[in-house]
Design a protein around this motif. Structure first.
Motif, PDB file in Angstrom:
ATOM      1  N   GLY A 184       0.794  -1.153  -0.108  1.00  0.00           N
ATOM      2  CA  GLY A 184      -0.077  -0.081  -0.100  1.00  0.00           C
ATOM      3  C   GLY A 184       0.914   1.395  -0.021  1.00  0.00           C
ATOM      4  N   ALA A 185       2.013   1.290   0.872  1.00  0.00           N
ATOM      5  CA  ALA A 185       2.974   2.431   0.506  1.00  0.00           C
ATOM      6  C   ALA A 185       3.308   2.765  -0.450  1.00  0.00           C
ATOM      7  CB  ALA A 185       3.723   2.143   1.991  1.00  0.00           C
ATOM      8  N   LEU A 186       3.793   1.484  -1.276  1.00  0.00           N
ATOM      9  CA  LEU A 186       4.665   1.674  -2.427  1.00  0.00           C
ATOM     10  C   LEU A 186       3.465   2.100  -3.422  1.00  0.00           C
ATOM     11  CD1 LEU A 186       6.373  -1.898  -2.596  1.00  0.00           C
ATOM     12  CD2 LEU A 186       7.359   0.329  -2.175  1.00  0.00           C
ATOM     13  N   ALA A 187       2.302   1.929  -3.423  1.00  0.00           N
ATOM     14  CA  ALA A 187       1.287   2.428  -4.423  1.00  0.00           C
ATOM     15  C   ALA A 187       1.358   3.877  -4.026  1.00  0.00           C
ATOM     16  CB  ALA A 187       0.190   1.562  -4.228  1.00  0.00           C
ATOM     17  N   ARG A 188       0.763   4.044  -2.799  1.00  0.00           N
ATOM     18  CA  ARG A 188       0.728   5.740  -2.631  1.00  0.00           C
ATOM     19  C   ARG A 188       1.938   6.438  -2.938  1.00  0.00           C
ATOM     20  NH1 ARG A 188      -1.481   3.266   2.351  1.00  0.00           N
ATOM     21  NH2 ARG A 188      -3.890   3.369   2.273  1.00  0.00           N
ATOM     22  N   LEU A 189       3.175   6.139  -2.751  1.00  0.00           N
ATOM     23  CA  LEU A 189       4.139   6.719  -3.050  1.00  0.00           C
ATOM     24  C   LEU A 189       4.380   7.120  -4.492  1.00  0.00           C
ATOM     25  CD1 LEU A 189       6.925   8.051  -2.628  1.00  0.00           C
ATOM     26  CD2 LEU A 189       8.041   6.001  -2.458  1.00  0.00           C
ATOM     27  N   THR A 191       3.988  10.618  -6.339  1.00  0.00           N
ATOM     28  CA  THR A 191       5.210  11.042  -7.387  1.00  0.00           C
ATOM     29  C   THR A 191       4.732  11.430  -8.507  1.00  0.00           C
ATOM     30  OG1 THR A 191       6.714   9.463  -6.111  1.00  0.00           O
ATOM     31  CG2 THR A 191       7.288  10.030  -8.508  1.00  0.00           C
ATOM     32  N   PHE A 192       3.582  10.569  -9.039  1.00  0.00           N
ATOM     33  CA  PHE A 192       2.908  11.042 -10.203  1.00  0.00           C
ATOM     34  C   PHE A 192       2.397  12.308 -10.273  1.00  0.00           C
ATOM     35  CE2 PHE A 192      -0.725  11.149 -13.170  1.00  0.00           C
ATOM     36  CZ  PHE A 192      -0.095  10.811 -14.287  1.00  0.00           C
ATOM     37  N   GLU A 193       1.600  12.613  -9.229  1.00  0.00           N
ATOM     38  CA  GLU A 193       1.155  13.765  -9.026  1.00  0.00           C
ATOM     39  C   GLU A 193       1.959  15.141  -9.018  1.00  0.00           C
ATOM     40  OE1 GLU A 193      -2.008  14.500  -9.123  1.00  0.00           O
ATOM     41  OE2 GLU A 193      -3.395  12.825  -8.472  1.00  0.00           O
ATOM     42  N   THR A 194       3.201  14.768  -8.405  1.00  0.00           N
ATOM     43  CA  THR A 194       4.205  15.937  -8.153  1.00  0.00           C
ATOM     44  C   THR A 194       4.734  15.985  -9.594  1.00  0.00           C
ATOM     45  OG1 THR A 194       4.672  15.183  -5.919  1.00  0.00           O
ATOM     46  CG2 THR A 194       6.240  16.478  -7.130  1.00  0.00           C
ATOM     47  N   LEU A 195       5.091  14.990 -10.510  1.00  0.00           N
ATOM     48  CA  LEU A 195       5.835  15.300 -11.503  1.00  0.00           C
ATOM     49  C   LEU A 195       4.950  15.664 -12.901  1.00  0.00           C
ATOM     50  CD1 LEU A 195       8.142  12.271 -11.504  1.00  0.00           C
ATOM     51  CD2 LEU A 195       8.449  14.732 -11.023  1.00  0.00           C
ATOM     52  N   ARG A 196       3.607  15.312 -12.979  1.00  0.00           N
ATOM     53  CA  ARG A 196       2.873  15.529 -14.134  1.00  0.00           C
ATOM     54  C   ARG A 196       2.502  17.083 -14.547  1.00  0.00           C
ATOM     55  NH1 ARG A 196      -3.289  13.192 -13.685  1.00  0.00           N
ATOM     56  NH2 ARG A 196      -3.843  13.809 -11.628  1.00  0.00           N
ATOM     57  N   SER A 197       2.863  17.171 -15.547  1.00  0.00           N
ATOM     58  CA  SER A 197       2.458  18.931 -16.030  1.00  0.00           C
ATOM     59  C   SER A 197       1.128  19.075 -16.310  1.00  0.00           C
ATOM     60  CB  SER A 197       3.306  18.997 -17.254  1.00  0.00           C
ATOM     61  OG  SER A 197       2.918  18.296 -18.462  1.00  0.00           O
ATOM     62  N   GLN A 221       8.787   2.729  -9.645  1.00  0.00           N
ATOM     63  CA  GLN A 221       8.698   3.219 -11.165  1.00  0.00           C
ATOM     64  C   GLN A 221       7.900   2.159 -11.911  1.00  0.00           C
ATOM     65  OE1 GLN A 221      10.504   5.568 -12.266  1.00  0.00           O
ATOM     66  NE2 GLN A 221       9.632   4.812 -14.224  1.00  0.00           N
ATOM     67  N   ALA A 222       7.659   0.951 -11.776  1.00  0.00           N
ATOM     68  CA  ALA A 222       6.681   0.128 -12.362  1.00  0.00           C
ATOM     69  C   ALA A 222       5.200   0.698 -12.304  1.00  0.00           C
ATOM     70  CB  ALA A 222       6.659  -1.302 -12.011  1.00  0.00           C
ATOM     71  N   VAL A 223       4.754   1.124 -11.190  1.00  0.00           N
ATOM     72  CA  VAL A 223       3.507   1.525 -10.955  1.00  0.00           C
ATOM     73  C   VAL A 223       3.166   2.872 -11.407  1.00  0.00           C
ATOM     74  CG1 VAL A 223       1.922   2.183  -9.026  1.00  0.00           C
ATOM     75  CG2 VAL A 223       3.168   0.112  -8.879  1.00  0.00           C
ATOM     76  N   LEU A 224       4.317   3.701 -11.386  1.00  0.00           N
ATOM     77  CA  LEU A 224       4.094   4.978 -12.057  1.00  0.00           C
ATOM     78  C   LEU A 224       4.190   4.849 -13.367  1.00  0.00           C
ATOM     79  CD1 LEU A 224       4.872   8.176 -11.238  1.00  0.00           C
ATOM     80  CD2 LEU A 224       7.147   7.531 -11.456  1.00  0.00           C
ATOM     81  N   ASN A 225       4.777   3.768 -14.229  1.00  0.00           N
ATOM     82  CA  ASN A 225       4.909   3.524 -15.485  1.00  0.00           C
ATOM     83  C   ASN A 225       3.206   3.258 -15.831  1.00  0.00           C
ATOM     84  OD1 ASN A 225       4.487   2.002 -18.002  1.00  0.00           O
ATOM     85  ND2 ASN A 225       6.785   2.641 -18.154  1.00  0.00           N
ATOM     86  N   LEU A 226       2.576   2.598 -15.059  1.00  0.00           N
ATOM     87  CA  LEU A 226       1.347   2.023 -15.181  1.00  0.00           C
ATOM     88  C   LEU A 226       0.253   3.089 -15.259  1.00  0.00           C
ATOM     89  CD1 LEU A 226       0.932  -1.544 -13.705  1.00  0.00           C
ATOM     90  CD2 LEU A 226       1.523  -0.838 -15.966  1.00  0.00           C
ATOM     91  N   ILE A 227       0.460   3.941 -14.052  1.00  0.00           N
ATOM     92  CA  ILE A 227      -0.436   5.057 -13.975  1.00  0.00           C
ATOM     93  C   ILE A 227      -0.270   6.356 -15.153  1.00  0.00           C
ATOM     94  CG2 ILE A 227      -0.788   7.277 -12.157  1.00  0.00           C
ATOM     95  CD1 ILE A 227       0.122   5.360 -10.089  1.00  0.00           C
ATOM     96  N   SER A 228       1.164   6.472 -15.509  1.00  0.00           N
ATOM     97  CA  SER A 228       1.195   7.469 -16.668  1.00  0.00           C
ATOM     98  C   SER A 228       0.574   6.918 -17.816  1.00  0.00           C
ATOM     99  CB  SER A 228       2.769   7.349 -16.702  1.00  0.00           C
ATOM    100  OG  SER A 228       3.178   8.123 -17.938  1.00  0.00           O
TER     101      SER A 228
END
Length: 182
Positions: free
Chosen positions: A29-34, A38-44, A77-84
């Motif tokens: 859960g902590a990995l998913a939230r991170l 991260t996605f919310e912080t980085l997306r333009s 990074q893997a979850v971030l890729n899927l969210i992206s």
């Protein structure tokens, strides 16, 4: 450009067999939230002519959490890729991130409500540098390397990645990770 170069270097290390992982005990859960943070912080922000900022809301649901022994940065990074990918292909619809635990595994699933992936393309999308014809037609930019890296990394950690999708119904990508000691 930096992300592309990083992905290519990562891919080269995997191919040469020199990629090293540093497993630590983490909560899924902590990995998913991170990854979401991260996605919310980085997306333009996409600002249309009206000046209104439009973003896919991301809903996180941790129905059951579990400890996993993984390389934290690799899973994030893997979850971030899927969210992206969900943001790129899902239109303005919400993105859902669901964390669950089974007896032997913990799962992190990312769901979009985009056009979906035809059944005959679902195995191919995990190949290096492959992009489905629909992805090209959508006009969304990509290299076809992201999902291949997700699959390689998660499998190197003893997990698996699967996709469930129907055309017109969106797609759900699920990462399953072996549970670690409690």
């Amino acid at each position: 450009l930096g992300l592309l170069i990083g992905n290519l270097l990562d891919y080269a290390q995997i191919e040469k067999g020199t990629r090293r992982y540093t497993p630590t005990r983490e909560q899924a859960g902590a990995l998913a939230r991170l990854a979401v943070t991260t996605f919310e912080t980085l997306r333009s922000p996409e600002t249309p002519e009206s000046g209104e900022v439009r973003r896919n809301p991301i809903e996180v649901d941790v129905s059951s959490d579990a400890a996993v022994m993984v390389d934290r940065d690799v899973v994030v990074q893997a979850v971030l890729n899927l969210i992206s990918n969900a943001a790129k292909y899902g239109g303005d619809h919400p993105i859902e991130v669901h964390v669950a635990a089974e007896e032997l595994t913990a799962s992190i699933a990312v769901t979009d409500h985009g056009p979906g992936i035809p059944a005959h393309e679902q195995a191919r999308i995990f190949r290096e540098f492959y992009r489905a014809p629909e992805a090209y037609r959508s006009g969304v930019e990509g290299t076809g390397l992201g999902l291949a890296l997700v699959k390689r990394h998660i499998e190197a950690l003893g997990g698996s990645v699967e996709v469930a999708s129907s055309v017109g119904q969106g797609a759900t990508f699920t990462i399953r990770l072996p549970r670690g000691p409690e």
